[in-house]
Design a protein around this motif. Structure first.
Motif, PDB file in Angstrom:
ATOM      1  N   GLU A 299       0.835  -1.205   0.000  1.00  0.00           N
ATOM      2  CA  GLU A 299       0.000   0.000   0.000  1.00  0.00           C
ATOM      3  C   GLU A 299       0.872   1.258   0.000  1.00  0.00           C
ATOM      4  O   GLU A 299       0.652   2.184  -0.781  1.00  0.00           O
ATOM      5  CB  GLU A 299      -0.943  -0.010   1.213  1.00  0.00           C
ATOM      6  N   VAL A 300       1.898   1.264   0.856  1.00  0.00           N
ATOM      7  CA  VAL A 300       2.771   2.448   0.924  1.00  0.00           C
ATOM      8  C   VAL A 300       3.524   2.621  -0.402  1.00  0.00           C
ATOM      9  O   VAL A 300       3.574   3.724  -0.962  1.00  0.00           O
ATOM     10  CB  VAL A 300       3.772   2.330   2.099  1.00  0.00           C
ATOM     11  N   LEU A 301       4.081   1.536  -0.912  1.00  0.00           N
ATOM     12  CA  LEU A 301       4.866   1.633  -2.164  1.00  0.00           C
ATOM     13  C   LEU A 301       4.001   2.177  -3.302  1.00  0.00           C
ATOM     14  O   LEU A 301       4.405   3.102  -4.017  1.00  0.00           O
ATOM     15  CB  LEU A 301       5.424   0.257  -2.566  1.00  0.00           C
ATOM     16  N   VAL A 302       2.822   1.603  -3.446  1.00  0.00           N
ATOM     17  CA  VAL A 302       1.978   1.968  -4.591  1.00  0.00           C
ATOM     18  C   VAL A 302       1.424   3.386  -4.440  1.00  0.00           C
ATOM     19  O   VAL A 302       1.483   4.188  -5.373  1.00  0.00           O
ATOM     20  CB  VAL A 302       0.853   0.921  -4.783  1.00  0.00           C
ATOM     21  N   LYS A 303       0.922   3.724  -3.243  1.00  0.00           N
ATOM     22  CA  LYS A 303       0.326   5.055  -3.068  1.00  0.00           C
ATOM     23  C   LYS A 303       1.373   6.150  -3.252  1.00  0.00           C
ATOM     24  O   LYS A 303       1.108   7.182  -3.867  1.00  0.00           O
ATOM     25  CB  LYS A 303      -0.356   5.175  -1.705  1.00  0.00           C
ATOM     26  N   LYS A 304       2.564   5.932  -2.703  1.00  0.00           N
ATOM     27  CA  LYS A 304       3.599   6.966  -2.841  1.00  0.00           C
ATOM     28  C   LYS A 304       4.081   7.079  -4.280  1.00  0.00           C
ATOM     29  O   LYS A 304       4.404   8.163  -4.761  1.00  0.00           O
ATOM     30  CB  LYS A 304       4.763   6.693  -1.889  1.00  0.00           C
ATOM     31  N   THR A 305       4.122   5.965  -4.972  1.00  0.00           N
ATOM     32  CA  THR A 305       4.532   6.005  -6.381  1.00  0.00           C
ATOM     33  C   THR A 305       3.511   6.809  -7.183  1.00  0.00           C
ATOM     34  O   THR A 305       3.889   7.645  -8.022  1.00  0.00           O
ATOM     35  CB  THR A 305       4.649   4.566  -6.934  1.00  0.00           C
ATOM     36  N   ILE A 306       2.245   6.588  -6.878  1.00  0.00           N
ATOM     37  CA  ILE A 306       1.203   7.316  -7.616  1.00  0.00           C
ATOM     38  C   ILE A 306       1.248   8.813  -7.291  1.00  0.00           C
ATOM     39  O   ILE A 306       1.168   9.651  -8.205  1.00  0.00           O
ATOM     40  CB  ILE A 306      -0.182   6.677  -7.356  1.00  0.00           C
ATOM     41  N   SER A 307       1.463   9.180  -6.012  1.00  0.00           N
ATOM     42  CA  SER A 307       1.574  10.614  -5.684  1.00  0.00           C
ATOM     43  C   SER A 307       2.759  11.232  -6.412  1.00  0.00           C
ATOM     44  O   SER A 307       2.658  12.347  -6.938  1.00  0.00           O
ATOM     45  CB  SER A 307       1.810  10.860  -4.193  1.00  0.00           C
TER      46      SER A 307
END
Ligand code: KG4
Ligand code: ZN
Length: 385
Positions: A299-307
């Motif tokens: 969740e952290v990896l994907v959300k931060k990548t998207i931001s």
């Protein structure tokens, strides 16, 4: 041209042979002729992680056989090599820390001769320095005896360029093969980074972990749960065994921080304390911890990548590094990007090129040669972009 590529940065001794052809419009066609990876996992497993001195010893034992096998498999043609006493002495001096390997290498060249290889590429970092030196010295000595150039390659750049390869070991690089700017999420045992790319071979680190890398967190949590090294695949397997809604809640570190940095050591500690508090660690509990931990990291990896992708208006997202072998990460990233960033394309490496291999070092090294990048042939444990 034909390249022999070597990778010894961690716990895989890898050698590959690639055929590389320039085609129209500055495009480049890659074809893997041989790809050998000798894993040391079973050895390091006993210690719960990679032991640098053991890794060095194993690389030294395996590197010449791996090269021999790769050359043979690639159908390389040999002719006589002109060895002279001066060069032999230089090789012996290079291997003063590993005299046995020096002698094995000299015997190999005396027996086999010089193959129809045009250049050698080798990982110079980042990685474990004692391990890196084995590959670097071997490449340098073979380059000297075969009288061909040797180029140093950045391991993490190799992970990015792995997306160029299809399952059958072929791939084409062209200026337009992906749309820029692009963002690469690199997740391995030693690194977790977000890299902004305005073009091919242009890299700017815009976020990274402040403590443990994502792969390292998988490995450490696996250890806490009593699973063997490397932990990533073990956690994924265990997590897949439960579909129950979890009662375990783990933090999503730095999910809402304004920067694009990560931190995974607190998450690991949360698992440790949680496990300590459990009266009994049943198999079901272990599965729940594995699942919740994996979901928290992803969740952290994907959300931060998207931001980060939104903030920088990127058109492509690249995933790379050993953790990119994780199915849930691959699926979640693709799905979330498709939903939240329509028009942005996600590039995933083929699973066989996700974890460490020499093919990616052949590609990164090829561009280093083309750019006349002259990376010093010195082990650089902390080499960055
Ligand atoms: O890139 P890599 O092969 O070696 C380094 O450069 O570090 O990455 C190794 C890391 C290890 O931490 C391993 O646990 C993790 O990648 N890994 C995975 C999976 N396969 C390997 N992590 C999560 N899920 C996986 N399926
Ligand atoms: Zn790696």
């Amino acid at each position: 041209m034909k390249i022999l590529a070597l990778e010894t940065s961690c716990d895989e001794t890898a050698a590959a042979v690639l055929e590389i052809k320039k085609t129209e419009n500055e495009s480049v066609f890659f074809s893997v002729l041989a790809d050998i990876t000798q894993s040391q996992i079973s050895l390091h497993r006993e210690w719960g992680g990679v032991v640098p001195s053991l890794a060095k010893r194993e690389h030294a034992k395996n590197i010449i056989p791996a090269i021999g096998e790769a050359l043979e498999l690639s159908g390389a043609q040999f002719r006589r090599a002109d060895l002279n006493t001066k060069n032999e002495e230089r090789v012996r001096a290079m291997f003063s820390h590993l005299p046995e390997l020096g002698e094995t290498l000299l015997s190999f060249v005396k027996e086999k001769g010089k193959p129809d290889i045009d250049a050698i590429t080798v990982t110079v970092g980042p990685g474990l320095e004692p391990a890196l030196w084995v590959g670097i010295n071997t490449a340098e000595a073979l380059g000297l005896l075969w009288n061909i150039p040797v180029a140093g390659a950045n391991h993490m750049e190799g992970h990015i360029l792995s997306i160029l390869l299809s399952k059958n070991g072929q791939g084409t690089y062209s200026k337009k093969s992906i749309a820029f700017p692009a963002l690469a999420l690199l997740v391995s045992g030693g690194h977790t980074e977000l890299i902004l790319m305005e073009d091919w071979l242009s890299y700017k680190v815009i976020g990274q972990t402040k403590d443990d890398a994502a792969g390292e967190a998988f490995d450490k949590v696996a250890r806490i749960l009593g699973l063997p090294y490397p932990g990533g695949p073990e956690i994924a397997k265990l997590a897949a065994q439960t579909t129950q809604t979890s009662t375990i809640m783990l933090p999503r570190p730095m999910l809402h921080s304004k920067d694009f940095n990560f931190s995974f050591s607190g998450l690991k500690t949360a698992v440790l304390y949680g496990v300590k508090k459990e009266k009994e660690m049943t198999e079901e509990k272990k599965q729940e911890y594995a699942r919740e931990f994996q979901e928290a990291v992803i969740e952290v990896l994907v959300k931060k990548t998207i931001s980060a992708a939104e903030a920088h208006g990127v058109q492509s997202i690249i995933l790379g590094g050993g953790v990119s072998a994780n199915t849930l990460l691959r699926e979640t990233l693709e799905k979330e990007v498709a939903e939240k960033l329509p028009g942005v394309k996600t590039y995933l490496p083929e699973r066989k090129y996700s974890t460490d291999n020499a093919v990616m070092i052949g590609i990164a090294g090829y561009f280093a040669l083309e750019q006349k990048k002259n990376t010093p042939l010195v082990a650089q444990g902390n080499l960055s972009f």
